[in-house]
Design a protein around this motif. Structure first.
Motif, PDB file in Angstrom:
ATOM      1  N   ARG A 118      -6.122   0.739  -2.279  1.00 15.51           N
ATOM      2  CA  ARG A 118      -5.764   0.777  -0.854  1.00 15.51           C
ATOM      3  C   ARG A 118      -6.958   0.430   0.035  1.00 15.51           C
ATOM      4  O   ARG A 118      -6.794  -0.137   1.108  1.00 15.51           O
TER       5      ARG A 118
ATOM      6  N   ASN B 262       3.185   1.939  -1.852  1.00 14.19           N
ATOM      7  CA  ASN B 262       3.599   2.249  -3.218  1.00 14.19           C
ATOM      8  C   ASN B 262       2.498   3.048  -3.916  1.00 14.19           C
ATOM      9  O   ASN B 262       1.338   2.635  -3.946  1.00 14.19           O
ATOM     10  N   ASP B 263       2.851   4.191  -4.461  1.00 13.88           N
ATOM     11  CA  ASP B 263       1.859   5.082  -5.053  1.00 13.88           C
ATOM     12  C   ASP B 263       1.366   4.642  -6.425  1.00 13.88           C
ATOM     13  O   ASP B 263       0.665   5.399  -7.104  1.00 13.88           O
ATOM     14  N   THR B 264       1.712   3.441  -6.842  1.00 15.58           N
ATOM     15  CA  THR B 264       1.055   2.896  -8.034  1.00 15.58           C
ATOM     16  C   THR B 264      -0.370   2.468  -7.702  1.00 15.58           C
ATOM     17  O   THR B 264      -1.172   2.199  -8.602  1.00 15.58           O
ATOM     18  N   ASN B 265      -0.700   2.379  -6.413  1.00 17.20           N
ATOM     19  CA  ASN B 265      -2.040   2.003  -5.977  1.00 17.20           C
ATOM     20  C   ASN B 265      -2.959   3.216  -5.971  1.00 17.20           C
ATOM     21  O   ASN B 265      -2.560   4.315  -5.566  1.00 17.20           O
ATOM     22  N   THR B 266      -4.191   2.991  -6.369  1.00 16.51           N
ATOM     23  CA  THR B 266      -5.203   4.031  -6.270  1.00 16.51           C
ATOM     24  C   THR B 266      -5.864   3.955  -4.900  1.00 16.51           C
ATOM     25  O   THR B 266      -5.621   3.027  -4.107  1.00 16.51           O
TER      26      THR B 266
ATOM     27  N   SER C 173      -8.176  14.932  -1.742  1.00 18.77           N
ATOM     28  CA  SER C 173      -7.154  13.930  -2.047  1.00 18.77           C
ATOM     29  C   SER C 173      -5.832  14.553  -2.476  1.00 18.77           C
ATOM     30  O   SER C 173      -4.787  13.891  -2.448  1.00 18.77           O
TER      31      SER C 173
ATOM     32  N   SER D 164       0.814  -1.211   0.000  1.00 18.20           N
ATOM     33  CA  SER D 164       0.000   0.000   0.000  1.00 18.20           C
ATOM     34  C   SER D 164       0.850   1.265   0.000  1.00 18.20           C
ATOM     35  O   SER D 164       0.393   2.322  -0.455  1.00 18.20           O
TER      36      SER D 164
ATOM     37  N   SER E  69      -3.426   5.251   3.127  1.00 17.56           N
ATOM     38  CA  SER E  69      -2.707   6.277   2.364  1.00 17.56           C
ATOM     39  C   SER E  69      -1.233   5.908   2.328  1.00 17.56           C
ATOM     40  O   SER E  69      -0.776   5.028   3.073  1.00 17.56           O
ATOM     41  N   GLN E  70      -0.482   6.605   1.452  1.00 15.87           N
ATOM     42  CA  GLN E  70       0.952   6.295   1.350  1.00 15.87           C
ATOM     43  C   GLN E  70       1.649   6.577   2.672  1.00 15.87           C
ATOM     44  O   GLN E  70       2.464   5.764   3.144  1.00 15.87           O
TER      45      GLN E  70
END
Length: 422
Positions: free
Chosen positions: A107, A99-103, A210, A97, A328-329
């Motif tokens: 998450r 990793n910011d490749t996740n939306t 966001s 989670s 969240s990241q």
């Protein structure tokens, strides 16, 4: 020559009685296998051997106690092994989670698994038992009697291995009613989307989108949020004020749904419902986990305050407690370290149990050796030497037969007086 008193016969009869007693005593010892059958056989030896018997039986029971203790430890350690596996999976999810490749949707799904895993950690802690004693909820503080005498025991306690104590339970969330007022279309100033609530440097609460931008602020403890660029407001007054950690959803029609969160001070991950009649918070099994004394605002369990809401709960309100936050990241990144600490906590407890188990194994070996040596000592005092006693029995038997023969002859001696009377 006399006939009223046959002294030789009396003497022989006395010897016959003694020999028969000796023979009977030998037969008793041979049949029982014990040298001491009654206190008269050896008063001092009887007292010593009885003390030894008490020690032997105590040592044997202490050895069994140690084995039972090992069984209890293995049960607890086996449960914590599964807790370790769950924590490693939660750490894996946190790394994913972060990793910011996740939306946000990705998450959200990851968070669902973390919530379920945290709830399972607590279930393991609540349900792991040995002989009806709970092992992992922090209540275990036992003593193992590992000696034959008073005070010869070993203490063992196990810390609380449930989700909250390990830092794996998140805040308490409750649905919050809201209304839109003072400005027409909400989407004009507060657009469609998801928002979180955070406390700002002024001590007020900001509604953040966001992108991390403040779109509305509350100056009345989270009850009303006013748009930064207009006059639209979201009003939570008369319900649960929405403060730090809360979330707000605005749809394309301007309708608002929200979830407020408060700091969790003792609830495990799971679902709870407020029973307004009894003023209790009950879990999904219907068991009471906390009681309120002020009408549904502050709840306490047996260990102290559990949770305090901004406003009193209403009858039937549901409270949700998830796992550690990875939504969240930033929160996922912080969760990695927090999960590491939980893994180390469980590792330390398992190491303690392993060390105690090894100690008990050495204790059992020592108890068994001591019992064996004491039994050998007690045997030398109490048990009969069969070969020696057989010799004594044979001697007493021969003497008894000889005494009986001599008694017959002694009884014939007075008859010689008859020759003088002829």
């Amino acid at each position: 020559m006399i006939i009223n008193s046959n002294i030789p016969a009396l003497n022989t009869y006395n010897q016959l009685g003694q020999n028969r007693d000796a023979m009977q005593s030998s037969m008793e010892k041979l049949s029982s296998g014990q040298r001491i059958n009654r206190a008269g056989d050896d008063a001092a030896g009887l007292a010593i051997s009885e003390k030894m018997r008490g020690q032997i039986r105590g040592l044997d029971q202490a050895s069994r106690n140690g084995q039972d203790g090992i069984s209890m430890i293995q049960t607890a350690e086996g449960a914590m092994q599964e807790t370790h596996s769950i924590l490693q999976r939660m750490r894996e999810l946190a790394v994913q989670s972060a990793n910011d490749t996740n939306t946000a949707a990705d998450r959200e799904e990851l968070q669902k698994e973390v919530d379920a895993l945290s709830e399972e950690i607590s279930r393991i802690g609540n349900n792991t038992e040995f002989n009806t004693q709970n092992l992992l909820d922090g209540s275990l503080d036992n003593k193992f009697q590992i000696g034959a005498n008073e005070g010869q025991n070993l203490s063992l306690s196990v810390d609380d291995m449930r989700g909250f104590n390990l830092g794996m339970a998140g805040d308490a969330a409750i649905e919050v009613a809201s209304t839109v007022s003072d400005g027409g279309d909400t989407t004009e100033d507060i657009s469609e989307g998801s928002y979180t609530v955070q406390e700002n440097s002024d001590g007020n609460y900001d509604m953040i989108n966001s992108n991390g931008e403040v779109v509305a602020t509350s100056t009345d403890d989270g009850a009303t949020y006013t748009a930064a660029d207009g006059d639209d407001t979201i009003d939570f007054s008369g319900s649960k004020a929405l403060v730090t950690g809360g979330t707000i959803e605005v749809d394309d029609a301007g309708d608002v749904t929200a979830e407020g969160t408060v700091q969790n001070s003792g609830l495990e991950a799971g679902s709870y419902e407020y029973n307004g009649t009894d003023e209790t918070l009950v879990d999904s099994n219907g068991d009471t986990v906390a009681t309120s004394t002020d009408g549904g605002t502050t709840f306490e369990n047996g260990d102290g305050t559990v949770i305090t809401f901004e406003a009193a709960l209403a009858d039937g309100d549901e409270v949700e407690v998830g796992g550690i936050d990875i939504s969240s990241q930033a929160s996922a990144d912080a969760a990695i370290t927090q999960i590491n600490e939980a893994v180390e906590t469980v590792s330390a407890e398992r190491s303690k149990l392993g060390a105690t188990q090894n100690r008990l194994e050495h204790t059992i070996n020592n108890l068994d050796t001591s019992s064996e040596n004491l039994q050998a000592s007690e045997s030398r005092i109490r048990d009969v030497d069969m070969a020696q006693e057989m010799m004594e029995q044979t001697r007493a038997n021969v003497l008894a037969q000889a005494s009986q023969s001599m008694l017959a002859q002694a009884n014939q001696q007075p008859q010689s007086v008859l020759q003088l009377l002829q």
